[in-house]
Design an enzyme around this catalytic site. Sequence first.
Site, PDB file in Angstrom:
ATOM      1  N   LYS A 135      -7.155  12.686   9.321  1.00 30.58           N
ATOM      2  CA  LYS A 135      -8.147  13.408   8.511  1.00 30.58           C
ATOM      3  C   LYS A 135      -8.315  14.869   8.926  1.00 30.58           C
ATOM      4  O   LYS A 135      -8.628  15.728   8.123  1.00 30.58           O
ATOM      5  CB  LYS A 135      -9.496  12.689   8.566  1.00 30.58           C
TER       6      LYS A 135
ATOM      7  N   SER B 279      -1.818   5.851  10.493  1.00 30.96           N
ATOM      8  CA  SER B 279      -2.829   6.859  10.137  1.00 30.96           C
ATOM      9  C   SER B 279      -3.910   7.090  11.191  1.00 30.96           C
ATOM     10  O   SER B 279      -4.459   8.180  11.282  1.00 30.96           O
ATOM     11  CB  SER B 279      -3.470   6.503   8.795  1.00 30.96           C
TER      12      SER B 279
ATOM     13  N   GLU C 258     -19.177  14.384   2.807  1.00 30.55           N
ATOM     14  CA  GLU C 258     -19.661  13.009   2.729  1.00 30.55           C
ATOM     15  C   GLU C 258     -18.809  12.189   3.684  1.00 30.55           C
ATOM     16  O   GLU C 258     -17.680  12.555   3.994  1.00 30.55           O
ATOM     17  CB  GLU C 258     -19.485  12.466   1.298  1.00 30.55           C
TER      18      GLU C 258
HETATM   19  C1  LIG Z   1     -10.087   7.384   6.312  1.00 28.22           C
HETATM   20  C2  LIG Z   1      -8.900   6.659   6.797  1.00 28.22           C
HETATM   21  C3  LIG Z   1      -7.973   6.048   5.910  1.00 28.22           C
HETATM   22  C4  LIG Z   1      -8.185   6.004   4.438  1.00 28.22           C
HETATM   23  O1  LIG Z   1      -8.219   7.233   3.795  1.00 28.22           O
HETATM   24  P1  LIG Z   1      -7.005   7.787   2.939  1.00 28.22           P
HETATM   25  O2  LIG Z   1      -7.559   8.985   2.264  1.00 28.22           O
HETATM   26  O3  LIG Z   1      -6.573   6.717   1.994  1.00 28.22           O
HETATM   27  O4  LIG Z   1      -5.920   8.118   3.903  1.00 28.22           O
HETATM   28  C5  LIG Z   1      -6.845   5.446   6.439  1.00 28.22           C
HETATM   29  N1  LIG Z   1      -6.634   5.399   7.770  1.00 28.22           N
HETATM   30  C6  LIG Z   1      -7.496   5.955   8.654  1.00 28.22           C
HETATM   31  C7  LIG Z   1      -7.204   5.862  10.104  1.00 28.22           C
HETATM   32  C8  LIG Z   1      -8.658   6.599   8.193  1.00 28.22           C
HETATM   33  O5  LIG Z   1      -9.517   7.143   9.096  1.00 28.22           O
END
Ligand SMILES: *Cc1c(COP(=O)(O)O)cnc(C)c1O
Length: 395
Positions: free
Chosen positions: A91, A379, A113
Amino acid sequence: MIMKIKVDERGYYGNYGGAYIPEMLYRNIEELRESWLGIIEGEGFRNEFDKLLKDYVGRPTPLYFASRLSEKYGTRIYLKREDLCHTGAHKVNNTIGQILLAQRLGKKKIIAETGAGQHGVATATVCALMGLECIVYMGEVDMARQKPNVERMRILGTEVRAAKSGSRTLKDATNEAMRHWINHPTDTHYIIGSVVGPHPYPEMVARFQSVISSEIQSQLEDEIGRKNPDHVIACVGGGSNAAGAFYHFYEENNVNLVAVEAAGKGNETGQSAATTTLGKPGILHGSKTILMQTDDGQVVEPYSISAGLDYPGIGPVHAHLFETGRAQFLSATDDEAMRAGVEISRLEGIIPAIETAHAFAALDQLTFEPNHVVVVNLSGRGDKDLDTYIKWGQY
Ligand SMILES: *Cc1c(COP(=O)(O)O)cnc(C)c1O
């Protein structure tokens, strides 16, 4: 056939996107729409963005060959380590980009948000970095569920405001942030956390996150002598990590793009967040997309064990990827994801975020050749989810 997944001037990806906004927001959105591309393509911006990604975020993140996982699935699996970014997830790539944009627009205050708090923490972090005032709206229910992230934001100097309407979760926090922006249009920038919202947000966020696929290409080139993998797998909440991991592969038709949504307790149970399975076209948070709704168009509350995937829509680019068949959409239940999360922990010594665990759960649903190259976008890290792992308990 070359599939064009480019946004048009009006902010559409095929049938999805656009800017469906109340008149009161027109001025803010228009200002962004007119200036964002010129700003982010400027040389000064690029240099500062790249330098912060390198020295502050810790990029490039490694592309790690997961040998024990590869052996299990009989193929070659690489993990793109976004979990190693500062603050623990992808993020921050976006919040760094948007804070630099806000500075160039002369904005003095930031709002955002947040659901689980990850985007809130990433926003609070860059506001501290730049010395800008920050307010994050968060549903009252989420504030109770995600106490450590609330305190992280406060330590970083951000004011966390509780959204007390509706279900008191992400959707309501988004409404409050929009309302705040309407009332403070000149001095405030709104940092949206995924590839959602009115144009130009979805494409802007995707551009900031596209560093992920750009690095995958050069890392694969170095490692195996070709820049394209056979499969790229990512989880989808709003879809920002997936859009970043897919971006430079949209037009490489030999690359199979796999998006994994959260099926909660199962797609037939009424407790799911698998938007493409359960949703229909409609308008949510300023763009035309696919969303979960009742027959008369009311948004259906989604459910997932993972707070980051617990969203009733998807970004418009994903609606287009789904409709055109360019990406394959799968879903994984809570249990499948939790089992996959523990499996990765045991096989590779990496405890993934529960969002990310959904992407790993899809490995069981796909078939691979031994010589295939598979990239899973890791992610985020699982530290924030320890309580959920403990409550689930099956390890
Ligand atoms: C917020 C988050 C997501 C989901 O958000 P996307 O906008 O779909 O990427 C996925 N993985 C992690 C680790 C997150 O913090």
